[in-house]
Design an enzyme around this catalytic site. Structure first.
Site, mmCIF file in Angstrom:
data_model
loop_
_atom_site.group_PDB
_atom_site.id
_atom_site.type_symbol
_atom_site.label_atom_id
_atom_site.label_comp_id
_atom_site.label_asym_id
_atom_site.label_seq_id
_atom_site.Cartn_x
_atom_site.Cartn_y
_atom_site.Cartn_z
ATOM 1 N N ASN A 71 0.848 -1.188 0.000
ATOM 2 C CA ASN A 71 0.000 0.000 0.000
ATOM 3 C C ASN A 71 0.885 1.239 0.000
ATOM 4 O O ASN A 71 1.366 1.680 1.042
ATOM 5 C CB ASN A 71 -0.909 -0.013 1.223
ATOM 6 C CG ASN A 71 -1.947 1.084 1.168
ATOM 7 O OD1 ASN A 71 -1.710 2.130 0.553
ATOM 8 N ND2 ASN A 71 -3.073 0.868 1.807
ATOM 9 N N ASP A 72 1.086 1.781 -1.173
ATOM 10 C CA ASP A 72 1.954 2.940 -1.373
ATOM 11 C C ASP A 72 1.578 4.135 -0.498
ATOM 12 O O ASP A 72 2.341 5.084 -0.369
ATOM 13 C CB ASP A 72 1.827 3.412 -2.824
ATOM 14 C CG ASP A 72 2.864 2.778 -3.727
ATOM 15 O OD1 ASP A 72 3.891 2.338 -3.203
ATOM 16 O OD2 ASP A 72 2.625 2.739 -4.945
ATOM 17 N N CYS A 73 0.373 4.092 0.017
ATOM 18 C CA CYS A 73 -0.142 5.270 0.720
ATOM 19 C C CYS A 73 -0.145 5.121 2.229
ATOM 20 O O CYS A 73 -0.600 6.009 2.935
ATOM 21 C CB CYS A 73 -1.549 5.583 0.227
ATOM 22 S SG CYS A 73 -1.544 5.983 -1.508
ATOM 23 N N ASN A 117 2.063 5.553 4.706
ATOM 24 C CA ASN A 117 3.414 6.108 4.841
ATOM 25 C C ASN A 117 3.658 6.436 6.311
ATOM 26 O O ASN A 117 3.418 7.546 6.760
ATOM 27 C CB ASN A 117 3.555 7.374 3.982
ATOM 28 C CG ASN A 117 2.910 7.200 2.612
ATOM 29 O OD1 ASN A 117 1.918 7.854 2.293
ATOM 30 N ND2 ASN A 117 3.459 6.309 1.819
ATOM 31 N N GLN A 139 5.586 9.314 -1.315
ATOM 32 C CA GLN A 139 6.371 8.102 -1.530
ATOM 33 C C GLN A 139 7.856 8.283 -1.265
ATOM 34 O O GLN A 139 8.541 7.343 -0.946
ATOM 35 C CB GLN A 139 6.187 7.603 -2.974
ATOM 36 C CG GLN A 139 5.096 6.582 -3.115
ATOM 37 C CD GLN A 139 3.736 7.228 -3.119
ATOM 38 O OE1 GLN A 139 3.480 8.136 -3.884
ATOM 39 N NE2 GLN A 139 2.859 6.770 -2.253
#
Ligand code: GLC
Ligand code: GLC
Length: 810
Positions: free
Chosen positions: A482-484, A486, A499
């Site tokens: 899940n790139d989001c 963070n 990112q």
């Protein structure tokens, strides 16, 4: 509501109105040269890299949405129209766009003139070929004026839309015979040029955009077309274009055929010129000659069709579900090939300039095409692995043109390395080719640091082991799948990328998704080591996997589902204790697939919680409740409005993980229900809501908290394609590749009578018939191969021949 229909016989989707709710596109090309083409002939072409070698210009964010493409204007007695409807938008008497496998065809008619435009890229050819047929359907002679149109991009697509102070002065063209050559920057640092040619004698041309269109006109009413005569304009700077003008006389019933080619040529540095300032056109002329007749074009078109028949033949199914058959047999396989070619670079949602090949993306994509093109899968694996670092970490992306890691983006996405174990083990299970493990592969593209691919797998595995947090769970790094999410980002600056920003250097934020992933692919690594006789390494790795399982059970269980993570402060993410984001899909999927706590009932409970809290009529949402405010310690996930993208959207890519989990505990009805909800061919009737193409998966469907639940976005370039193909063929239909042969383990809706699968596998053909007389979802009673009953459920590998397999469930 539908905007067309599937023509399965022709393997086409037929769009029968130009007024689709969004441009419905297709891809041309399978190797080096590519084109995107919409159902109104919009789009663009490029060589290998949509950022660095863009041939034709395209304006994203345009109004109307899809404007600019391969346009043919027909001026028939002052009625001006286009075979693809746009850009004039003149109402047509009939219109059809047939998107096929690597080609698109536009069939239309206006005032007794019919047109048929076929666009494709022949195999191993650096150019797009267009065959245009015009036919006079009336009983009176017709004289029509035909204008082609293409706008050149000045090669670097990013620079092309930003650097006007230079670019308005650099454009250069040449015209010779019926070909228009685009040679901007050719005289200095470029060794390539493009051409747009016609096989017919032309009556004129234009190469300057403003002359052709008119400063105050638009694509929809170019002044030259209105005037009915070309001006032979020559572009010097500004915006070079290519337009041919041909006057066509058609007797009643007469048909004329025209071939146009958009080609790309590279010349050697010492062979660039024919004479001073005049480009060497030898290769271009050969390319033009190669397809200078409709006959030659159609022969190449047949070759393309045969190529696809060969590819698709590796798996063909026959079930009572027509939409399923067309997805598995045609469209899902096709989309997997497109994601192989494009990764996440160029679609109508990806500008082609932002993203190269993703480490995790491309490894996952591989499970969708390895059965079609194993040699290319191998090459892809080696390219990806070469962008890894010695400690197992890796660049998050690499550029297809250079195959080098993208420095601007860097690494530290801690799920990345594990996906290499997925792709390599799936490759071996498909092909039986263990020798790939001995390939010497560089680290960070440095040949002097080359090690065996097996060693790359080892460092991938230990990258997780060496990066554990306070609960002995994997540190998340910048983000996991899940790139989001963070967890170390802590950004307050809107110009920072979520990112690439890590304002905190955290050694606390841990991911349960990576933990589950590690157990799944850790076990794969252990098995692989055992297979090749590396038992010591296998035992050591097995101990690490067991530790991870313990850590998940001790610190990763929230009572009714698996936690999602621990944040920078060591607080739970995805827990009932949280106000928002109480439960997330990814860890339910991966920890279920890993079978963590299976005996204790954790898997079943977690999947029940998914059903209760995340399921919707349009698919499974990513998290719930959606975030309604920015949580700085979570990052981008909480920036999206509720119901969109990673914030409680139906992020289709991760739905199959839950589906596989369901099949592992035998719930075939539930698995199928989830599968159907996001499967595009089943959504055709709600196209006005779904909005995007009913023949391919999209990345995201708006979730239950969104303004318009069910609305799809980001179609085509998504890991969803590969994961769903893998899930339906290997886990629902249950024809699974393994080291020892095809393992048969279906998990289907209990009311299915059975189904058939034709599978080519390691040189042999299997004709598999699954029968389900007792209406079960799972369980194989007997398997016979050519009449001989097996004593387990793995069909042993055969190197050739045809085998009749009967599988009785019960
Ligand atoms: C995008 C990315 C993929 C990521 C996913 C979830 O599809 O390409 O790498 O895993 O979003 O954030
Ligand atoms: C955004 C998107 C995510 C994508 C990422 C790529 O975060 O939400 O899906 O993977 O951008 O950079």
């Amino acid at each position: 509501m539908r905007y067309g229909y599937f023509d399965d016989e022709a393997r086409e989707y037929v769009v029968d109105t130009p007024l689709t709710p969004f441009p419905w596109i297709n891809y041309l090309g399978n190797k080096d040269f590519f084109g995107l083409v919409s159902n109104t002939a919009g789009g663009y072409a490029f060589y290998k890299d949509a950022k660095f070698r863009r041939l034709t210009r395209y304006r994203y964010n345009n109004v109307p949405m899809d404007n600019g493409g391969r346009y043919y204007y027909i001026n028939d007695n002052d009625t001006i129209w286009n075979p693809g409807f746009k850009p004039t938008q003149t109402e047509l008497d009939s219109y059809e766009c047939r998107h096929g496998l690597s080609y698109s065809r536009f069939i239309s008619e206006k005032n007794g003139l019919s047109s048929n435009l076929l666009c494709f890229i022949p195999q191993d050819y650096w150019g797009e070929v267009h065959l245009l047929k015009l036919k006079n359907e009336t009983d009176k002679p017709k004289t029509v004026k035909l204008f082609s149109f293409m706008e050149w991009c000045l090669w670097n697509a990013e620079d092309d839309m930003a650097n006007f102070q230079r670019n308005f002065s650099t454009g250069e063209v040449e015209v010779e015979g019926s070909a228009i050559y685009h040679k901007t920057e050719y005289k200095e640092r470029r060794d390539h040029f493009a051409f747009f040619s016609s096989n017919r004698k032309i009556d004129g041309f234009d190469t300057d955009r403003e002359t052709f269109i008119g400063m105050h006109n638009g694509f929809h009413n170019p002044q030259v077309v209105k005037a009915g005569k070309a001006t032979n304009s020559e572009a010097h700077g500004w915006s070079p274009i290519a337009s041919h003008y041909i006057e066509v006389e058609l007797a009643p019933g007469q048909e004329e055929e025209f071939v146009f080619i958009l080609g790309y040529v590279e010349n050697e540095a010492d062979n660039k010129w024919e004479s001073k300032g005049v480009i060497n056109k030898e290769k271009a002329l050969a390319m033009q000659e190669q397809f200078n007749t409709p006959g030659k074009v159609m022969a190449a078109f047949d070759e393309l069709k045969d190529y696809w028949t060969g590819l698709l033949d590796n798996i063909q199914i026959d079930s009572d579900e027509e939409p399923l058959n067309r997805m598995v047999n045609i469209w899902n396989q096709y989309q997997c090939m497109v994601t192989f070619n494009m990764s996440r670079s160029a679609s109508f949602f990806e500008s082609g300039i932002g993203r190269g090949m993703g480490f995790r993306d491309s490894n996952q994509d591989l499970i969708g095409f390895v059965h079609q093109i194993p040699e290319k899968a191998k090459e892809r694996i080696l390219d990806i692995a070469a962008t890894q670092f010695e400690d197992g970490g890796c660049y998050h992306q690499y550029q297809p043109l250079t195959k080098k890691g993208n420095h601007a983006l860097g690494g530290d996405f801690n799920d990345d390395p594990l996906w290499l174990i997925l792709s390599v083990t799936e490759y071996i299970k498909e092909t039986g080719d263990f020798s790939i493990l001995d390939e010497q592969v560089p680290f960070d593209n440095d040949e002097s640091k080359a090690q065996s691919l097996l060693h790359h797998l080892k460092v991938s595995f230990y990258h997780v082991v060496n990066n554990l947090g306070p609960h002995n769970l994997p540190l998340i790094g910048r983000a996991d799948w899940n790139d989001c999410l963070n967890l170390n980002c802590f950004s307050t600056d809107p110009n920072e990328s979520f990112q690439t920003t890590g304002n905190k250097k955290g050694k606390t934020a841990e991911s349960l998704m990576i933990a589950g992933l590690f157990v799944v692919y850790g076990k794969e690594y252990v098995e692989l080591c055992n297979r090749i006789g590396n038992t010591e390494e296998a035992a050591a790795a097995q101990a690490e996997v067991a530790n991870m399982e313990t850590a998940i059970k001790e610190h990763g269980w929230d009572g009714d589902w698996y936690l999602r993570a621990y944040d920078y402060y060591g607080k739970k993410v995805g827990s009932n204790e949280n106000e928002e984001g109480k439960i997330f899909i990814e860890s339910q999927g991966w920890c279920s697939m890993a079978g963590v706590g299976l005996e204790e009932g954790m898997v079943e409970k977690a999947l029940d919680s998914v059903k209760e809290r995340l399921d919707t009529p349009y698919g499974i949402v990513l998290n719930n409740p959606a975030f309604t405010k920015y949580v700085i310690e979570y990052g981008e996930i909480s920036t999206y409005p509720p119901g969109y993208k990673e914030n409680a959207g139906i992020f289709c890519h991760n739905n199959p993980w839950v589906i596989i989990g369901e099949t592992m505990i035998g719930r075939g009805d539930q698995a199928w229900d989830y599968f159907k909800k996001i499967c595009p061919a089943y959504l055709e009737d709600i196209s006005e809501l779904h909005k995007v193409e009913p023949y391919v998966y999209c990345q995201m469907i708006a979730g239950k908290d969104a303004f318009k639940p069910g609305e799809g976005k980001n179609s085509w370039l998504s890991g969803t394609a590969a994961w769903n193909f893998y899930t339906i063929t290997q886990y629902i239909l249950g024809i699974r590749t393994s080291y020892d042969g095809l393992e048969i383990d279906p998990c289907i809706p209990s009311d299915w009578k059975g189904f058939k699968v034709k599978r080519k596998y390691r040189g042999a053909n299997y004709h598999i018939e699954v029968v389900n007389p007792n209406k079960v979802s799972k369980g194989v009673k007997t398997i016979s191969v050519n009449g001989q009953v097996l004593d387990n459920n793995i069909i042993p590998v055969q190197s050739s021949g045809d085998y009749q397999v009967v599988v009785t469930m019960g």
